[in-house]
Design a protein around this motif. Structure first.
Motif, PDB file in Angstrom:
ATOM      1  N   ALA A  24      47.902  41.361  40.176  1.00 39.73           N
ATOM      2  CA  ALA A  24      48.150  41.926  41.498  1.00 39.73           C
ATOM      3  C   ALA A  24      47.057  42.908  41.903  1.00 39.73           C
ATOM      4  O   ALA A  24      46.652  42.973  43.071  1.00 39.73           O
ATOM      5  N   MET A  25      46.552  43.678  40.926  1.00 38.63           N
ATOM      6  CA  MET A  25      45.509  44.662  41.236  1.00 38.63           C
ATOM      7  C   MET A  25      44.238  43.982  41.730  1.00 38.63           C
ATOM      8  O   MET A  25      43.673  44.351  42.772  1.00 38.63           O
ATOM      9  N   PHE A  26      43.775  42.972  41.003  1.00 38.82           N
ATOM     10  CA  PHE A  26      42.541  42.305  41.414  1.00 38.82           C
ATOM     11  C   PHE A  26      42.729  41.556  42.725  1.00 38.82           C
ATOM     12  O   PHE A  26      41.817  41.510  43.566  1.00 38.82           O
ATOM     13  N   ALA A  27      43.902  40.959  42.931  1.00 39.74           N
ATOM     14  CA  ALA A  27      44.158  40.294  44.207  1.00 39.74           C
ATOM     15  C   ALA A  27      44.168  41.302  45.344  1.00 39.74           C
ATOM     16  O   ALA A  27      43.709  41.013  46.456  1.00 39.74           O
ATOM     17  N   ALA A 117      50.754  34.909  38.056  1.00 39.36           N
ATOM     18  CA  ALA A 117      52.008  35.333  38.687  1.00 39.36           C
ATOM     19  C   ALA A 117      51.804  36.619  39.486  1.00 39.36           C
ATOM     20  O   ALA A 117      52.334  36.767  40.598  1.00 39.36           O
ATOM     21  N   GLY A 118      51.023  37.554  38.924  1.00 45.70           N
ATOM     22  CA  GLY A 118      50.745  38.782  39.660  1.00 45.70           C
ATOM     23  C   GLY A 118      49.948  38.536  40.919  1.00 45.70           C
ATOM     24  O   GLY A 118      50.243  39.088  41.982  1.00 45.70           O
ATOM     25  N   ALA A 119      48.923  37.680  40.822  1.00 47.23           N
ATOM     26  CA  ALA A 119      48.136  37.354  42.010  1.00 47.23           C
ATOM     27  C   ALA A 119      48.983  36.606  43.028  1.00 47.23           C
ATOM     28  O   ALA A 119      48.889  36.838  44.242  1.00 47.23           O
ATOM     29  N   GLY A 120      49.821  35.678  42.541  1.00 45.86           N
ATOM     30  CA  GLY A 120      50.702  34.935  43.446  1.00 45.86           C
ATOM     31  C   GLY A 120      51.699  35.829  44.148  1.00 45.86           C
ATOM     32  O   GLY A 120      52.026  35.624  45.330  1.00 45.86           O
ATOM     33  N   TRP A 121      52.185  36.857  43.447  1.00 44.74           N
ATOM     34  CA  TRP A 121      53.101  37.815  44.055  1.00 44.74           C
ATOM     35  C   TRP A 121      52.429  38.523  45.227  1.00 44.74           C
ATOM     36  O   TRP A 121      53.015  38.683  46.298  1.00 44.74           O
ATOM     37  N   LEU A 122      51.173  38.929  45.052  1.00 41.50           N
ATOM     38  CA  LEU A 122      50.485  39.608  46.144  1.00 41.50           C
ATOM     39  C   LEU A 122      50.167  38.651  47.286  1.00 41.50           C
ATOM     40  O   LEU A 122      50.233  39.019  48.462  1.00 41.50           O
TER      41      LEU A 122
END
Length: 624
Positions: A24-27, A117-122
């Protein structure tokens, strides 16, 4: 970032929470103002590269050094091809380091899945929070072109003129990028009208004299019409003060007609209801890839354009295997592998921080090397102090989650400055590693940052890795070749047989020339701000790019004059002129001292005096 991290902590799965938070941070760092599809490409492609890094980052101990060196060479070479490719390369490099060094008790596929999953969440949040009005970002981007043109017309004859003209070029480039993936026929037609109007405006901008205020009023009304999706209403009455103003007034009239052709019927929907002629006009003017090629092929082609930063290899773009790609690839590979070896020699646990810092520092599109080093160290110190201040204030074992929530809200603001971004991300990373069980990471973070700064400064100024001609020369040559293609199209008479097709082709060539010239100027400004350029002496890159931009302006002004009756040059004379420009590009692109390109000695119409003069200046600078 805080939501998945908090859920993972509550479920007793902190390792998974850290990986999801990193995704999520990098996205979030790659989140830029754009439409739905464009923004998704900007975030999804780097996220996939990061997941690949976690998959291949399986080497342990000293075996990680050659792996990271090889990945560094690849990532550095890929970075020169475009902004999305550069972001993807950085994530591939950083996540490969983390895959090798971060002590997470999960297999590679599970790490990659959590990261995605974190990137997809963002990405999901981005889609849900995008402006509810369809195509809002795209509409604003097209309207910004008309506003930038009006600002440039107002600034003509002042010391703001040059910057205003460059802002106009940048807004055209951004709007074109938006509509490549978020395509709408109405907006494409209006962007084509904005491009044609900007072309007509260049002849006025080159006069360097204050212009009547009425000229800027038309573009401003058109900008309002784009934002509201309505007709522009009454436009200023044409007054033929000069041939250039008469041409501009005709361009305003054509733009208004294009708006009328694509306007919605009374009481109808706001989008896509123009009649058949407007629909066809939009497709021709925008060079749309839609149609018989199919949606899948169009999306694949547009994705390649985004990642590579240009139309493709046939345009002579920068490639990973070119001089700039090879030089930067070796530079990244040496920095990252050397920093990994140094870190492994100093400690066996948490050694990944040093090569990760080096990977960010060696990235050239974040500013001059010395400036990056200073800002990185200052931002790290600020982040460590901020984390130390937050720990006793925020509640108990949940302070990392609360800290991530605070820093996540600050990332969009902190992106305006590299030191501020570093400070915010430092707090985030310290919160992540605290969640993972390392409660004394701050001192090591400072020490590793200092070592990485020293190492990158050393490697970045080695004679073999600091060749300005390799770093800037190929980008300048690339820009000159696109300028030469645009000039060739403007000068040759056989393109006049199909006016609509010619206008669309000329607009695309003009945008590409200005975009690559802006990239070359940015590279030249970065090189000029380094402590010392290194490598063999080269030309005055900044002066060369300024004259190349003036050449593009002169060619655009002549194209407008040619449309209104100016004589065409003889084909041999035109080809002599364009060959001289191509020879200057070749002189910049080859290693070592450049040979003199042939002089442009040919009989040309007086309307081309400005073009010929700029070609001569560029040729003289290319051998400097």
């Amino acid at each position: 970032m805080a939501v998945p991290l908090g859920l993972a902590v509550a479920a007793g799965r902190p390792a998974e929470g850290v990986l999801v938070g990193l995704g999520a941070m990098f996205a979030g760092v790659n989140d830029r103002p754009a439409g739905r599809r464009t923004g998704a490409v900007q975030q999804a492609v780097p996220a996939l590269a990061g997941a690949l890094g976690l998959l291949i980052g399986a080497a342990t101990g000293w075996w990680a050094v050659p792996l990271l060196g090889a990945v560094g060479v690849l990532c550095g070479a890929i970075s020169v091809t475009g902004p999305v490719a550069s972001a993807a390369a950085v994530q591939l490099m950083v996540l490969t380091v983390l895959g090798c060094g971060m002590p997470v008790p999960l297999p590679g596929w599970a790490k990659a899945g959590c990261y995605l999953a974190g990137a997809g969440w963002l990405l999901l949040l981005r889609q849900l929070t995008t402006h509810p009005r369809p195509l809002h970002a795209e509409r604003q981007a097209v309207a910004a072109v008309f506003d930038a043109l009006a600002d440039a017309l107002d600034a003509t004859g002042t010391d703001r003129a040059e910057n205003a003209r460059r802002r106009l070029t940048a807004t055209l480039d951004r709007a074109g990028d938006q509509l490549r993936t978020d395509h709408d026929h109405t907006l494409a037609t209006r962007l084509a009208a904005a491009s044609a109007l900007s072309e007509a405006g260049v002849a006025l901008l080159r006069d360097a004299r204050p212009l009547p205020a009425r000229l800027a009023a038309g573009p401003r009304r058109l900008a309002t019409a784009v934002r509201t999706d309505r007709l522009p209403g009454p436009l200023p009455v044409p007054v033929a003060e000069t041939p250039a103003t008469a041409a501009f007034d005709r361009a305003v009239l054509r733009a208004a007609l294009a708006f009328a052709e694509t306007s919605p019927a009374p009481g109808g929907p706001a989008h896509g209801r123009g009649h058949a002629h407007g629909h066809a006009h939009g497709r021709e003017q925008a060079g749309s890839a839609a149609g018989s090629h199919g949606l899948g092929r169009r999306l694949r082609r547009e994705l390649a354009r985004w990642v590579l930063g240009g139309p493709g290899r046939r345009t002579g773009g920068l490639t990973p295997w070119g001089r700039a790609g090879r030089a930067y690839g070796v530079r990244v590979g040496v920095c990252v592998s050397a920093s990994a070896a140094l870190a492994l020699g100093l400690r066996t646990g948490h050694w990944y921080w040093l090569p990760v810092t080096a990977a960010f520092l060696v990235k050239p599109d974040l500013g001059p090397l010395f400036s990056r080093v200073v800002n990185r160290f200052a931002g790290t110190v600020a982040g460590v102090l901020l984390a130390a201040a937050l720990a006793p204030v925020l509640p108990g074992r949940w302070w990392p989650v609360a800290a991530v929530a605070v820093t996540g809200a600050l990332i969009p603001v902190a992106q305006r400055h590299f030191a501020a971004q570093t400070a915010v991300i430092t707090v985030t990373v310290l919160a992540f590693v605290t969640t993972g069980g390392d409660h004394g990471a701050a001192p090591g973070r400072l020490a590793d940052t200092a070592l990485a700064c020293a190492l990158v400064l050393l490697v970045g100024h080695l004679p073999g890795l600091a060749d300005t001609r390799a770093r800037v020369g190929q980008r300048a040559a690339h820009a000159l070749r696109h300028t030469q293609r645009y000039l060739d199209h403007v000068l040759l008479a056989e393109h006049r047989d199909a006016p609509d097709t010619d206008a669309a082709r000329r607009a695309e060539l003009r945008r590409t020339a200005y975009r690559t010239l802006a990239q070359a100027r940015a590279a030249a400004e970065t090189a000029a701000a380094e402590l010392h350029p290194g490598g063999p002496a080269g030309p005055d890159w900044l002066r060369l790019t300024v004259h190349a931009e003036r050449l593009a302006d002169a060619a655009t002004a002549y194209a407008v004059e040619r449309d209104h009756g100016a004589p065409a040059p003889a084909a041999p004379a035109a080809r002599t002129l364009t060959r001289s420009l191509a020879a200057a590009a070749d002189a910049l692109d080859r290693p070592g001292p450049a040979g003199a390109p042939p002089a442009a000695e040919a009989v040309l119409p007086p309307e081309l005096d400005g073009v010929a003069a700029e070609v001569r200046r560029i040729g003289a600078l290319a051998v400097g």
